[in-house]
Design a protein around this motif. Structure first.
Motif, short mmCIF file in Angstrom:
data_model
loop_
_atom_site.label_atom_id
_atom_site.label_comp_id
_atom_site.label_asym_id
_atom_site.label_seq_id
_atom_site.Cartn_x
_atom_site.Cartn_y
_atom_site.Cartn_z
N ASP A 54 0.83 -1.21 0.00
CA ASP A 54 0.00 0.00 0.00
C ASP A 54 0.87 1.26 0.00
O ASP A 54 0.53 2.26 0.62
CB ASP A 54 -0.95 0.00 1.19
CG ASP A 54 -0.22 -0.11 2.53
OD1 ASP A 54 0.99 -0.43 2.55
OD2 ASP A 54 -0.86 0.11 3.57
N ASN A 56 1.35 3.72 -1.84
CA ASN A 56 0.73 5.00 -2.21
C ASN A 56 -0.04 5.64 -1.06
O ASN A 56 -0.41 6.80 -1.13
CB ASN A 56 -0.20 4.83 -3.41
CG ASN A 56 0.57 4.55 -4.68
OD1 ASN A 56 1.72 4.97 -4.82
ND2 ASN A 56 -0.04 3.81 -5.58
N ASP A 57 -0.29 4.88 0.00
CA ASP A 57 -1.00 5.41 1.16
C ASP A 57 -0.09 6.12 2.15
O ASP A 57 -0.57 6.66 3.15
CB ASP A 57 -1.72 4.27 1.90
CG ASP A 57 -2.82 3.65 1.06
OD1 ASP A 57 -3.29 4.29 0.09
OD2 ASP A 57 -3.22 2.51 1.36
#
Length: 63
Positions: A54, A56-57
């Motif tokens: 994840d 991009n989080d």
């Protein structure tokens, strides 16, 4: 030729925020510290090796 910033991904053990710090800022006091509360982050992964699924989080802490 530049390959870009090498990222280190962190999770704050105090507030849970996900953030990333670029190794180009490794000499700065804020490197690896949570942008929300200032606590030292827990290393989750690094770009190119064990990048979190994840990624991009994670908030970019670059100014």
């Amino acid at each position: 030729m530049s390959w870009g910033v090498y990222w280190m991904f962190y999770r704050c053990p105090s507030c849970g925020k996900k953030f990333k710090s670029g190794t180009d800022t490794i000499t700065e006091p804020s490197f690896g510290r949570c942008p929300a509360c200032g606590a030292e982050g827990e290393l989750i992964g690094e770009s190119g090796t064990v990048t979190p699924p994840d990624a991009n989080d994670y908030e970019d802490t670059a100014d």
